[in-house]
Structure formats: structure tokens, C-alpha cells
Design a protein around this motif. Structure first.
Motif, PDB file in Angstrom:
ATOM      1  N   PHE A  65      43.104  42.634  41.967  1.00  0.00           N
ATOM      2  CA  PHE A  65      42.698  42.706  43.553  1.00  0.00           C
ATOM      3  C   PHE A  65      41.142  43.021  43.654  1.00  0.00           C
ATOM      4  O   PHE A  65      40.689  42.694  44.559  1.00  0.00           O
ATOM      5  N   ILE A  66      40.436  43.807  42.603  1.00  0.00           N
ATOM      6  CA  ILE A  66      39.081  43.827  42.714  1.00  0.00           C
ATOM      7  C   ILE A  66      38.027  42.527  42.437  1.00  0.00           C
ATOM      8  O   ILE A  66      37.145  42.048  43.130  1.00  0.00           O
ATOM      9  N   PHE A  67      38.745  41.712  41.651  1.00  0.00           N
ATOM     10  CA  PHE A  67      38.346  40.384  41.190  1.00  0.00           C
ATOM     11  C   PHE A  67      38.374  39.570  42.327  1.00  0.00           C
ATOM     12  O   PHE A  67      37.327  38.879  42.439  1.00  0.00           O
ATOM     13  N   GLY A  68      39.428  39.676  43.060  1.00  0.00           N
ATOM     14  CA  GLY A  68      39.492  39.203  44.466  1.00  0.00           C
ATOM     15  C   GLY A  68      39.737  37.878  44.807  1.00  0.00           C
ATOM     16  O   GLY A  68      39.428  37.068  46.200  1.00  0.00           O
ATOM     17  N   GLU A  69      40.346  37.087  43.849  1.00  0.00           N
ATOM     18  CA  GLU A  69      40.617  35.683  44.058  1.00  0.00           C
ATOM     19  C   GLU A  69      41.746  35.389  43.312  1.00  0.00           C
ATOM     20  O   GLU A  69      42.084  36.041  42.262  1.00  0.00           O
ATOM     21  N   THR A  70      42.381  34.158  43.592  1.00  0.00           N
ATOM     22  CA  THR A  70      43.559  33.795  42.652  1.00  0.00           C
ATOM     23  C   THR A  70      43.229  33.678  41.214  1.00  0.00           C
ATOM     24  O   THR A  70      42.077  33.146  41.133  1.00  0.00           O
ATOM     25  N   ALA A  71      44.094  34.235  40.707  1.00  0.00           N
ATOM     26  CA  ALA A  71      43.700  34.343  39.027  1.00  0.00           C
ATOM     27  C   ALA A  71      44.817  34.154  37.967  1.00  0.00           C
ATOM     28  O   ALA A  71      45.928  34.272  38.097  1.00  0.00           O
ATOM     29  N   ALA A 122      48.956  32.099  52.069  1.00  0.00           N
ATOM     30  CA  ALA A 122      48.303  32.246  50.606  1.00  0.00           C
ATOM     31  C   ALA A 122      46.785  32.598  51.041  1.00  0.00           C
ATOM     32  O   ALA A 122      46.178  31.817  51.951  1.00  0.00           O
ATOM     33  N   LEU A 123      46.226  33.360  50.223  1.00  0.00           N
ATOM     34  CA  LEU A 123      44.657  33.921  50.474  1.00  0.00           C
ATOM     35  C   LEU A 123      44.252  33.334  49.070  1.00  0.00           C
ATOM     36  O   LEU A 123      44.531  33.598  48.038  1.00  0.00           O
ATOM     37  N   MET A 124      42.947  32.610  49.414  1.00  0.00           N
ATOM     38  CA  MET A 124      42.151  32.218  48.239  1.00  0.00           C
ATOM     39  C   MET A 124      41.353  33.423  47.983  1.00  0.00           C
ATOM     40  O   MET A 124      40.918  33.287  46.634  1.00  0.00           O
ATOM     41  N   HIS A 125      41.020  34.441  48.830  1.00  0.00           N
ATOM     42  CA  HIS A 125      40.012  35.282  48.459  1.00  0.00           C
ATOM     43  C   HIS A 125      40.492  36.599  49.111  1.00  0.00           C
ATOM     44  O   HIS A 125      41.014  36.609  50.235  1.00  0.00           O
ATOM     45  N   HIS A 126      40.039  37.607  48.663  1.00  0.00           N
ATOM     46  CA  HIS A 126      40.516  39.152  49.334  1.00  0.00           C
ATOM     47  C   HIS A 126      39.669  39.124  50.504  1.00  0.00           C
ATOM     48  O   HIS A 126      38.287  39.110  50.584  1.00  0.00           O
ATOM     49  N   THR A 127      40.357  39.469  51.736  1.00  0.00           N
ATOM     50  CA  THR A 127      39.420  39.504  52.975  1.00  0.00           C
ATOM     51  C   THR A 127      38.850  40.724  53.404  1.00  0.00           C
ATOM     52  O   THR A 127      38.067  40.866  54.294  1.00  0.00           O
ATOM     53  N   LEU A 128      38.586  41.789  52.475  1.00  0.00           N
ATOM     54  CA  LEU A 128      37.999  43.019  52.570  1.00  0.00           C
ATOM     55  C   LEU A 128      36.544  42.572  52.513  1.00  0.00           C
ATOM     56  O   LEU A 128      35.870  43.333  53.136  1.00  0.00           O
ATOM     57  N   LYS A 129      36.292  41.679  51.735  1.00  0.00           N
ATOM     58  CA  LYS A 129      34.755  41.305  51.846  1.00  0.00           C
ATOM     59  C   LYS A 129      34.092  41.087  52.949  1.00  0.00           C
ATOM     60  O   LYS A 129      33.076  41.369  53.142  1.00  0.00           O
ATOM     61  N   THR A 130      34.930  40.368  53.613  1.00  0.00           N
ATOM     62  CA  THR A 130      34.352  40.028  55.233  1.00  0.00           C
ATOM     63  C   THR A 130      34.174  41.359  56.106  1.00  0.00           C
ATOM     64  O   THR A 130      33.205  41.582  56.681  1.00  0.00           O
ATOM     65  N   VAL A 131      35.188  42.267  55.773  1.00  0.00           N
ATOM     66  CA  VAL A 131      34.961  43.538  56.506  1.00  0.00           C
ATOM     67  C   VAL A 131      33.869  44.285  55.985  1.00  0.00           C
ATOM     68  O   VAL A 131      33.051  44.831  56.879  1.00  0.00           O
ATOM     69  N   LEU A 132      33.517  44.316  54.836  1.00  0.00           N
ATOM     70  CA  LEU A 132      32.523  45.140  54.182  1.00  0.00           C
ATOM     71  C   LEU A 132      31.174  44.260  54.588  1.00  0.00           C
ATOM     72  O   LEU A 132      30.215  45.155  54.939  1.00  0.00           O
TER      73      LEU A 132
END
Length: 301
Positions: free
Chosen positions: A148-154, A284-294
Motif C-alpha cells: 500500500f505504501i508502494f502505491g501502485e499495482t504490483a 480498479a486503481l492504478m495508484h494510491h489516491t492518498l498521494k493527491t490528498v497529501l
């Protein structure tokens, strides 16, 4: 000006598009291969700084004492890292949770909560840890948290900690919660579990998914056979959803999912789900949306 709070922080669910058990290490940990993909449905967390250095979970979570919560344990590790790096005590923080994901569902809810807490506190405290440092800090608490910290499909290997970015279909998923909590240990300790699936390559997955608009047909979940034998509601949900596509279990269970090419298709099946189950759709999410919030909410000094 330094931000003192972060509210409405997403902690998305994850799906294991496949999950193979390739072996077992001498220390008992299993060697796995999987693809993790996040979806836009999950818990939501809220953070407020404290001046007294305490870490408090302000929301009751049934069956999870505050001191054993992965969120609290992760933030205590971050406090220690802050102290070591800056030579002074870390600030405290209050954490409130809108809990939407079921426990024992294979959706990574607790791990996702912990990852969101680490990323949010790292920003609010201005701790300065990199993504890689946060991932290493979190790994002892659970192999899903670094994803989840990595933040993208893995594409993940090892015990789930060796991560490589990989493309996956941009589709919709229907997820059914069968109403049982599956303890991970019961699945991995089962004598029925096969532990000798031949390893695949990331290119095998990529070549397969490039041919499809939705996820289907690649690999399997080696934990599924054990879970359905121990928990009949999981088997019933898979049987029902299989009439609409490639239905399979995520993680060690209990939730099951199926991919669809459009929201309308997912809605059509969602309306047919028997009322005995909780079900929902997610993109499906390609990237974690928290990055936008931060990026929007945290103003660094």
C-alpha cells in the motif's frame, strides 16, 4: 504553515488477482507470487496532531484492542524513527476510522489502514522518511503494508515484500462479502494447502492481461481450495458469481470478486446478488489516491 490535521484519507482495499504458493522457507513463511491491485473502496481515516506525544485511536474497532491495532503499532515505529532522525520526540496524533472493510475478508483492510497512517503521519510530522524507508519500517508488521505504501499495482514475490510495478486491466470489480471471517493462519497451516505451484514471470502476466479488457483467466488462488472446504459460504459465493465471469477469492478469503469491463455491467450483476450477502462495486486503481490528498492538504514549512 504546517498542517495540523488530515481528514478523509483513503485506505483502499486490495485484490489479489492471482495468488500462488511456490514453497515454504525454513522459518515457516510461505513463498508467494501475486499481483496486488487496489480498488476505490475502503476505509477512511482522519488524523489530528497532538502536542503531548500520545498516539490514540479514537474509534472503537470491535475485536481489535487499541494497543494491538496495526495503526498504533506502525505509528509507534514511526515515532521511534522520527526520534532517531531528528533527535527529539515525535508529535502525537489522534486517529479516527470510518471502517468499511470487513475483517478476515482478504481485502487488506488493517494493512491499508496502517499504510495510510504511516504516510499521513510522515507528512504531518514532517518526519522526512522516503517511500522505501516507510516500506522497510512497515514490513515487520505484515507483508501487505509495504504494497500500500508502494502505491501502485504490483507483481509481488518472496513473502509478498518484493514488489515490481505492473500494468493490469482498467476495469470494474464486483466484490461479495460472504459473511464469514477467515483467519489467515488457519489457511496457511492447513495440510490441504498445496505449496508447489510453478513460478511464473511478470512477463507471463503482462502478456496475458494485454489481451483482455478485464482481468480473467490468469493463474489461480492456491488458498481458495482450503478456504472453500473450511468455510461453505465462501464456496457458495464463488459458485454464484462464477455464472457471471471468472470469480475467485482474494487473499486468504473470505471475499470473492469478478471483473467487468464497464460500471454498467457491474451494476447489472450487483442488482442480482442475493440479499444474504453484502456486495459492492469498485473501480480498479492504478495508484494510491492518498498521494493527491497529501499534495493538496499538507503545506511543508
Amino acid at each position: 504553515m504546517r498542517a495540523t490535521s488530515l481528514h478523509d484519507c483513503p485506505a483502499p482495499a486490495k485484490l489479489n488477482l492471482f495468488l500462488h504458493v511456490n514453497g515454504r522457507r525454513a522459518d515457516g513463511y510461505h513463498l508467494l507470487q501475486t499481483v496486488f491491485q487496489m480498488v476505490d473502496h475502503g476505509d477512511v481515516l482522519h488524523f489530528d496532531l497532538r502536542a503531548d506525544g500520545r498516539i490514540r485511536r479514537t474509534t472503537e474497532v470491535p475485536g481489535v484492542p487499541e494497543e494491538s491495532d496495526l495503526i498504533v503499532r506502525a505509528l509507534l515505529l514511526l515515532q521511534a524513527a522520527y526520534q532517531a532522525r531528528h533527535g527529539r520526540p515525535a508529535p502525537g496524533i489522534d486517529v479516527a476510522i470510518d471502517k468499511r472493510l470487513p475483517m478476515g475478508g482478504g481485502l487488506g483492510g488493517g494493512s491499508s489502514d496502517a499504510a495510510t497512517a504511516l504516510m499521513a503521519a510522515n507528512a504531518l510530522w514532517q518526519a522526512g522518511l522516503s517511500r522505501e524507508e516507510l516500506m522497510a519500517l512497515a514490513l515487520p508488521l505484515g507483508a501487505d503494508i509495504p504494497f500500500f505504501i508502494f502505491g501502485e499495482t504490483a507483481f509481488a514475490e518472496g513473502v509478498g515484500e518484493a514488489l515490481q510495478p505492473v500494468a493490469a486491466p482498467d476495469c470494474w470489480y464486483l466484490v461479495i462479502e460472504p459473511g464469514v471471517a477467515v483467519p489467515t493462519a488457519a489457511i496457511f497451516c492447513s495440510e490441504q494447502l498445496t505449496r508447489n505451484t510453478e513460478p511464473v514471470r511478470i512477463t507471463d502476466f503482462s502478456r496475458h492481461t494485454m489481451k483482455h479488457t478485464v482481468f480473467e483467466g490468469f493463474g489461480k488462488n492456491d488458498l481458495q481450495a482450503v478456504a472453500v472446504s473450511l468455510f461453505p459460504p465462501v464456496a457458495q459465493a464463488i459458485d454464484w458469481l462464477s455464472a457471471h465471469g471468472d470469480a475467485r477469492m482474494t487473499g486468504s478469503g473470505a471475499c470473492v470478486f469478478c471483473a467487468f469491463s464497464s460500471e454498467a455491467e457491474a451494476d447489472t450483476v450487483l442488482r442480482q446478488v442475493p440479499g444474504i450477502w453484502t456486495a459492492w462495486k469498485a473501480k480498479a486503481l492504478m495508484h494510491h489516491t492518498l498521494k493527491t490528498v497529501l499534495q493538496v492538504s499538507v503545506v511543508l514549512e
